[in-house]
Structure formats: C-alpha cells, structure tokens
Design a protein around this motif. Structure first.
Motif, PDB file in Angstrom:
ATOM      1  N   GLN A 119       0.833  -1.198   0.000  1.00  0.00           N
ATOM      2  CA  GLN A 119       0.000   0.000   0.000  1.00  0.00           C
ATOM      3  C   GLN A 119       0.873   1.256   0.000  1.00  0.00           C
ATOM      4  O   GLN A 119       0.550   2.251  -0.660  1.00  0.00           O
ATOM      5  CB  GLN A 119      -0.916  -0.007   1.223  1.00  0.00           C
ATOM      6  CG  GLN A 119      -1.991   1.062   1.198  1.00  0.00           C
ATOM      7  CD  GLN A 119      -2.858   1.021   2.436  1.00  0.00           C
ATOM      8  OE1 GLN A 119      -2.495   1.584   3.472  1.00  0.00           O
ATOM      9  NE2 GLN A 119      -4.000   0.357   2.347  1.00  0.00           N
ATOM     10  N   LYS A 120       1.985   1.183   0.724  1.00  0.00           N
ATOM     11  CA  LYS A 120       2.900   2.327   0.783  1.00  0.00           C
ATOM     12  C   LYS A 120       3.458   2.648  -0.598  1.00  0.00           C
ATOM     13  O   LYS A 120       3.483   3.812  -1.015  1.00  0.00           O
ATOM     14  CB  LYS A 120       4.044   2.030   1.754  1.00  0.00           C
ATOM     15  CG  LYS A 120       5.046   3.171   1.875  1.00  0.00           C
ATOM     16  CD  LYS A 120       6.171   2.819   2.840  1.00  0.00           C
ATOM     17  CE  LYS A 120       7.181   3.965   2.926  1.00  0.00           C
ATOM     18  NZ  LYS A 120       8.302   3.636   3.846  1.00  0.00           N
ATOM     19  N   GLU A 121       3.895   1.619  -1.314  1.00  0.00           N
ATOM     20  CA  GLU A 121       4.448   1.829  -2.653  1.00  0.00           C
ATOM     21  C   GLU A 121       3.373   2.333  -3.615  1.00  0.00           C
ATOM     22  O   GLU A 121       3.623   3.211  -4.443  1.00  0.00           O
ATOM     23  CB  GLU A 121       5.056   0.532  -3.188  1.00  0.00           C
ATOM     24  CG  GLU A 121       5.757   0.695  -4.527  1.00  0.00           C
ATOM     25  CD  GLU A 121       6.389  -0.589  -5.017  1.00  0.00           C
ATOM     26  OE1 GLU A 121       6.869  -0.608  -6.169  1.00  0.00           O
ATOM     27  OE2 GLU A 121       6.394  -1.586  -4.252  1.00  0.00           O
ATOM     28  N   PHE A 122       2.171   1.773  -3.483  1.00  0.00           N
ATOM     29  CA  PHE A 122       1.066   2.197  -4.343  1.00  0.00           C
ATOM     30  C   PHE A 122       0.746   3.667  -4.099  1.00  0.00           C
ATOM     31  O   PHE A 122       0.481   4.431  -5.042  1.00  0.00           O
ATOM     32  CB  PHE A 122      -0.157   1.328  -4.070  1.00  0.00           C
ATOM     33  CG  PHE A 122      -1.270   1.487  -5.071  1.00  0.00           C
ATOM     34  CD1 PHE A 122      -1.106   1.063  -6.380  1.00  0.00           C
ATOM     35  CD2 PHE A 122      -2.481   2.052  -4.714  1.00  0.00           C
ATOM     36  CE1 PHE A 122      -2.128   1.198  -7.313  1.00  0.00           C
ATOM     37  CE2 PHE A 122      -3.512   2.189  -5.628  1.00  0.00           C
ATOM     38  CZ  PHE A 122      -3.332   1.762  -6.929  1.00  0.00           C
ATOM     39  N   THR A 128      -0.423   9.722  -3.611  1.00  0.00           N
ATOM     40  CA  THR A 128      -1.522   9.783  -2.646  1.00  0.00           C
ATOM     41  C   THR A 128      -0.978   9.548  -1.245  1.00  0.00           C
ATOM     42  O   THR A 128      -0.114   8.693  -1.050  1.00  0.00           O
ATOM     43  CB  THR A 128      -2.572   8.695  -2.951  1.00  0.00           C
ATOM     44  OG1 THR A 128      -2.991   8.810  -4.305  1.00  0.00           O
ATOM     45  CG2 THR A 128      -3.781   8.831  -2.037  1.00  0.00           C
ATOM     46  N   HIS A 129      -1.457  10.307  -0.271  1.00  0.00           N
ATOM     47  CA  HIS A 129      -1.047  10.053   1.107  1.00  0.00           C
ATOM     48  C   HIS A 129      -1.560   8.675   1.521  1.00  0.00           C
ATOM     49  O   HIS A 129      -2.727   8.345   1.294  1.00  0.00           O
ATOM     50  CB  HIS A 129      -1.608  11.125   2.042  1.00  0.00           C
ATOM     51  CG  HIS A 129      -0.994  12.483   1.840  1.00  0.00           C
ATOM     52  ND1 HIS A 129       0.340  12.730   2.033  1.00  0.00           N
ATOM     53  CD2 HIS A 129      -1.545  13.659   1.446  1.00  0.00           C
ATOM     54  CE1 HIS A 129       0.599  14.000   1.776  1.00  0.00           C
ATOM     55  NE2 HIS A 129      -0.527  14.585   1.413  1.00  0.00           N
ATOM     56  N   LEU A 149      -8.532   9.790 -10.059  1.00  0.00           N
ATOM     57  CA  LEU A 149      -7.969   9.914 -11.409  1.00  0.00           C
ATOM     58  C   LEU A 149      -6.489   9.550 -11.421  1.00  0.00           C
ATOM     59  O   LEU A 149      -6.002   8.937 -12.380  1.00  0.00           O
ATOM     60  CB  LEU A 149      -8.171  11.334 -11.944  1.00  0.00           C
ATOM     61  CG  LEU A 149      -9.608  11.732 -12.287  1.00  0.00           C
ATOM     62  CD1 LEU A 149      -9.650  13.130 -12.887  1.00  0.00           C
ATOM     63  CD2 LEU A 149     -10.243  10.738 -13.243  1.00  0.00           C
ATOM     64  N   ASN A 150      -5.765   9.927 -10.372  1.00  0.00           N
ATOM     65  CA  ASN A 150      -4.349   9.539 -10.273  1.00  0.00           C
ATOM     66  C   ASN A 150      -4.210   8.021 -10.255  1.00  0.00           C
ATOM     67  O   ASN A 150      -3.315   7.454 -10.895  1.00  0.00           O
ATOM     68  CB  ASN A 150      -3.717  10.128  -9.009  1.00  0.00           C
ATOM     69  CG  ASN A 150      -3.392  11.600  -9.149  1.00  0.00           C
ATOM     70  OD1 ASN A 150      -3.344  12.127 -10.260  1.00  0.00           O
ATOM     71  ND2 ASN A 150      -3.174  12.273  -8.037  1.00  0.00           N
ATOM     72  N   ILE A 151      -5.100   7.363  -9.516  1.00  0.00           N
ATOM     73  CA  ILE A 151      -5.078   5.902  -9.430  1.00  0.00           C
ATOM     74  C   ILE A 151      -5.391   5.288 -10.794  1.00  0.00           C
ATOM     75  O   ILE A 151      -4.693   4.374 -11.258  1.00  0.00           O
ATOM     76  CB  ILE A 151      -6.088   5.408  -8.372  1.00  0.00           C
ATOM     77  CG1 ILE A 151      -5.610   5.809  -6.970  1.00  0.00           C
ATOM     78  CG2 ILE A 151      -6.285   3.894  -8.467  1.00  0.00           C
ATOM     79  CD1 ILE A 151      -6.626   5.567  -5.876  1.00  0.00           C
TER      80      ILE A 151
END
Length: 219
Positions: A119-122, A128-129, A149-151
């Motif tokens: 999750q941290k890398e994603f 995203t925070h 949108l970034n995702i």
C-alpha cells in the motif's frame, strides 16, 4: 497485461462523455438525472463541464447509466474520443451497484494480486497520502476526484484496464497476470475444463452418498 497507455483520463473527458450520453443516448435533461441520483442540478452541470463533482456523484451516475442498460465504464476510456465513444448497450438493466465499498475491494485486489505491491508503494506511485489510500481501500472514503484519477491513470500506465474498476459486471479476477495473458479461447477452455472437473467431483460425491445410504439401510 495489455499494452501501456500514454493517454490519460481527465475530469474534462469524463464530463464531456456524461453530457454526450445524457443528451444523445438517454436524451433527458440534467434536472431529471440530478433528481434520480440525489444531487443538485448545479453539481451535475459542473461535472459535465469538467470543473467539479464528487466521486460519490460519479458512482450515482454510473449506477443510473447501468440501470438504463448503458455500460458506464466507457466514461473512463483514456483516449481522446468523446462524441464517438463506444457506448455499449446491455440487454438488461444491471442491478449491481457501484459504490465506495465495491471500488475498495477491486482496488485492493488490483494492488495486491495484480501489481503485487504494498500500500505504501502504491501510495507513492499514485502520489496519494497513504492514510487517504488506506481509507479508500477500506471503503471508508470515496476519495477526492483527483485522487481517483491519479489511481486510474497509474493503472493505465501499467497496462491495466482501469475501466473494470467501475464495471459491476466485470470479473476482476481476470486481471491476474497469469490470466490476462491468455487468449479468449484459452480462458474458455480453462472454464470448460473446470466445469468438467466439477461435474466429475459432484458425480463422485453422489455415488459416495448412495453407497453410504445403502450401508446405513442394510444395517
């Protein structure tokens, strides 16, 4: 996975497509749809202009389109097409609903099972925070439009068809690398083999049950 896509999806593209579907496919005024999805007409007008709106409103529109036999996942097509987007008409209305929990489940699956990253890398890759991403993955937050949108654009950059995140009819497990590389014929063969194996197993269970029943009767 599919080829990586260089084009990105923007609020402007989404808004233009919403307006196109409303005006040309459904042929209904803004006020009618706004009332159906429980949002003010002004907000719908802003999202159609690409200058506002929320993710929850997007979910409302997606569900409204699907209930009217329109595959709303095409809203998230990354190409520059607007007026000539392929609007798929469904044979029947879709009763499955899109919401923050459905999106959360699908996003977790894509991150962990398809991309195989933490999750941290994603969070770092999608700018995203992590606490925000965590809330989205738990379904506790729909997230801001720019975050979603970034995702989406990050997934497209990795060759993943992010439209499936918004398609309640799509089997998200088909995105697994070992499956996504297969042709349609190969996938169908796997499904048929699995059904054949299941049929054999059920037949064996039936024979065992009859045998046990016979033993119990004889006693």
């Amino acid at each position: 996975m599919k080829n990586k896509l260089s084009k990105v999806i923007t609020t402007g593209k989404i808004g233009s497509r919403i307006r196109y579907i409303r005006e040309n496919i459904l042929q209904v005024p803004q006020i009618d749809i706004a009332g159906k999805i429980g949002f003010h007409q002004v907000l719908l007008s802003r999202i159609e202009q690409g200058i506002g709106g929320s993710v929850d409103m997007l979910y409302g529109l997606i569900n409204y389109f699907y209930s009217n036999k329109i595959a709303a996942s095409e809203l998230f097509e990354p190409s520059d097409r607007v007026e000539n987007i392929q609007v798929y008409k469904l044979k029947t209305a879709c009763n499955k609903r899109m919401d923050a929990f459905v999106f959360a489940e699908r996003m977790r699956f894509v991150r962990s099972a398809v991309l195989n990253i933490s999750q941290k890398e994603f969070a770092e890759q999608t700018k995203t925070h992590q606490p925000i991403l965590s809330r989205i993955e738990l379904g506790k937050s729909s997230g801001a439009t720019d975050v979603i949108l970034n995702i989406i654009n990050f997934l497209y950059s990795k060759g993943i068809d992010a439209k499936c995140l918004f398609d309640p009819l799509y089997d998200i497990h088909l995105l697994k690398p070992e499956i996504s590389q297969l042709s349609i014929d190969e996938i169908i063969k796997i499904q048929m083999d699995a059904k054949a194996d299941l049929t054999k197993a059920l037949r064996k269970m039936e024979l065992i049950e009859k045998y046990l029943e016979k033993i119990n009767t004889s006693e």
